[in-house]
Write a protein that holds these residues in place. Structure first.
Motif, short mmCIF file in Angstrom:
data_model
loop_
_atom_site.label_atom_id
_atom_site.label_comp_id
_atom_site.label_asym_id
_atom_site.label_seq_id
_atom_site.Cartn_x
_atom_site.Cartn_y
_atom_site.Cartn_z
N ARG A 98 23.79 -9.09 16.09
CA ARG A 98 22.46 -9.14 15.47
C ARG A 98 21.44 -8.32 16.26
O ARG A 98 20.57 -7.67 15.68
N ALA A 99 21.54 -8.36 17.58
CA ALA A 99 20.62 -7.57 18.40
C ALA A 99 20.82 -6.08 18.15
O ALA A 99 19.85 -5.32 18.03
N VAL A 100 22.06 -5.64 18.05
CA VAL A 100 22.35 -4.22 17.79
C VAL A 100 21.86 -3.84 16.40
O VAL A 100 21.23 -2.79 16.21
N ILE A 101 22.14 -4.69 15.42
CA ILE A 101 21.71 -4.39 14.04
C ILE A 101 20.19 -4.35 13.95
O ILE A 101 19.62 -3.47 13.31
N ALA A 102 19.52 -5.29 14.61
CA ALA A 102 18.05 -5.31 14.59
C ALA A 102 17.47 -4.07 15.24
O ALA A 102 16.43 -3.56 14.83
N ARG A 103 18.15 -3.56 16.23
CA ARG A 103 17.65 -2.38 16.93
C ARG A 103 17.76 -1.11 16.10
O ARG A 103 16.89 -0.25 16.12
N TYR A 104 18.85 -0.98 15.34
CA TYR A 104 19.10 0.28 14.64
C TYR A 104 18.70 0.28 13.17
O TYR A 104 18.68 1.34 12.56
N PHE A 105 18.41 -0.88 12.61
CA PHE A 105 17.95 -0.93 11.22
C PHE A 105 16.43 -0.97 11.17
O PHE A 105 15.78 -1.36 12.13
N LYS A 106 15.91 -0.56 10.03
CA LYS A 106 14.47 -0.73 9.81
C LYS A 106 14.20 -2.21 9.58
O LYS A 106 15.11 -2.99 9.30
N THR A 107 12.94 -2.59 9.67
CA THR A 107 12.56 -4.00 9.50
C THR A 107 12.97 -4.53 8.14
O THR A 107 13.53 -5.62 8.03
N SER A 108 12.73 -3.75 7.10
CA SER A 108 13.09 -4.20 5.75
C SER A 108 14.60 -4.31 5.58
O SER A 108 15.10 -5.23 4.93
N GLN A 109 15.35 -3.38 6.18
CA GLN A 109 16.81 -3.44 6.09
C GLN A 109 17.35 -4.67 6.81
O GLN A 109 18.27 -5.33 6.33
N TYR A 110 16.78 -4.98 7.97
CA TYR A 110 17.22 -6.16 8.71
C TYR A 110 16.87 -7.44 7.94
O TYR A 110 17.65 -8.40 7.95
N GLY A 111 15.75 -7.42 7.25
CA GLY A 111 15.37 -8.57 6.43
C GLY A 111 16.36 -8.79 5.30
O GLY A 111 16.76 -9.93 5.02
N VAL A 112 16.79 -7.73 4.65
CA VAL A 112 17.79 -7.84 3.58
C VAL A 112 19.11 -8.34 4.15
O VAL A 112 19.78 -9.19 3.56
N TYR A 113 19.49 -7.83 5.32
CA TYR A 113 20.72 -8.28 5.98
C TYR A 113 20.66 -9.78 6.29
O TYR A 113 21.61 -10.52 6.03
N SER A 114 19.56 -10.22 6.85
CA SER A 114 19.40 -11.64 7.17
C SER A 114 19.41 -12.51 5.92
O SER A 114 20.00 -13.60 5.91
N LEU A 115 18.77 -12.04 4.87
CA LEU A 115 18.77 -12.78 3.60
C LEU A 115 20.18 -12.89 3.04
O LEU A 115 20.59 -13.97 2.59
N ALA A 116 20.93 -11.80 3.10
CA ALA A 116 22.31 -11.83 2.61
C ALA A 116 23.15 -12.81 3.42
O ALA A 116 23.95 -13.58 2.85
N LEU A 117 23.01 -12.81 4.74
CA LEU A 117 23.75 -13.76 5.57
C LEU A 117 23.38 -15.20 5.24
O LEU A 117 24.24 -16.08 5.21
N THR A 118 22.12 -15.44 4.98
CA THR A 118 21.67 -16.79 4.64
C THR A 118 22.27 -17.24 3.32
O THR A 118 22.77 -18.37 3.19
N ILE A 119 22.25 -16.37 2.32
CA ILE A 119 22.80 -16.71 1.01
C ILE A 119 24.31 -16.95 1.11
O ILE A 119 24.84 -17.92 0.54
N ILE A 120 25.00 -16.11 1.84
CA ILE A 120 26.45 -16.29 2.02
C ILE A 120 26.73 -17.60 2.73
O ILE A 120 27.66 -18.33 2.36
N SER A 121 25.96 -17.93 3.75
CA SER A 121 26.16 -19.17 4.48
C SER A 121 25.96 -20.39 3.58
O SER A 121 26.74 -21.34 3.63
N ILE A 122 24.93 -20.37 2.76
CA ILE A 122 24.69 -21.47 1.82
C ILE A 122 25.81 -21.56 0.81
O ILE A 122 26.31 -22.66 0.50
N ASP A 123 26.25 -20.41 0.29
CA ASP A 123 27.35 -20.41 -0.68
C ASP A 123 28.64 -20.97 -0.08
O ASP A 123 29.35 -21.74 -0.73
#
Length: 75
Positions: free
Chosen positions: A37-62
């Motif tokens: 997550r630290a590497v992804i946060a460093r190399y992605f834009k803020t909006s891209q990291y937000g989409v990534y985090s949202l996707a992980l949250t949805i997958i975790s709930i599913d």
């Protein structure tokens, strides 16, 4: 004659070894997740990291809803 205390001791050793392996695997998994997550946060834009985090949250709930805790049962 079979000594019951030897069987109990062997069973406890197997349980302790298995517990240690699971614990080590959990710690390694958490560390890898943290660093990835630290590497992804460093190399992605803020909006891209937000989409990534949202996707992980949805997958975790599913996954939680799909398994309903059955992954810890022996059936």
């Amino acid at each position: 004659m079979i000594d019951v205390s030897d069987e109990v001791s062997q069973a406890l050793q197997k349980i302790a070894r298995g517990t240690g392996i699971v614990f080590a695997g959990t710690v390694i998994s958490m560390l890898l997740g943290f660093f990835s997550r630290a590497v992804i946060a460093r190399y992605f834009k803020t909006s891209q990291y937000g989409v990534y985090s949202l996707a992980l949250t949805i997958i975790s709930i599913d996954i939680t809803l799909a398994t309903l805790g059955f992954q810890i049962s022996d059936f």
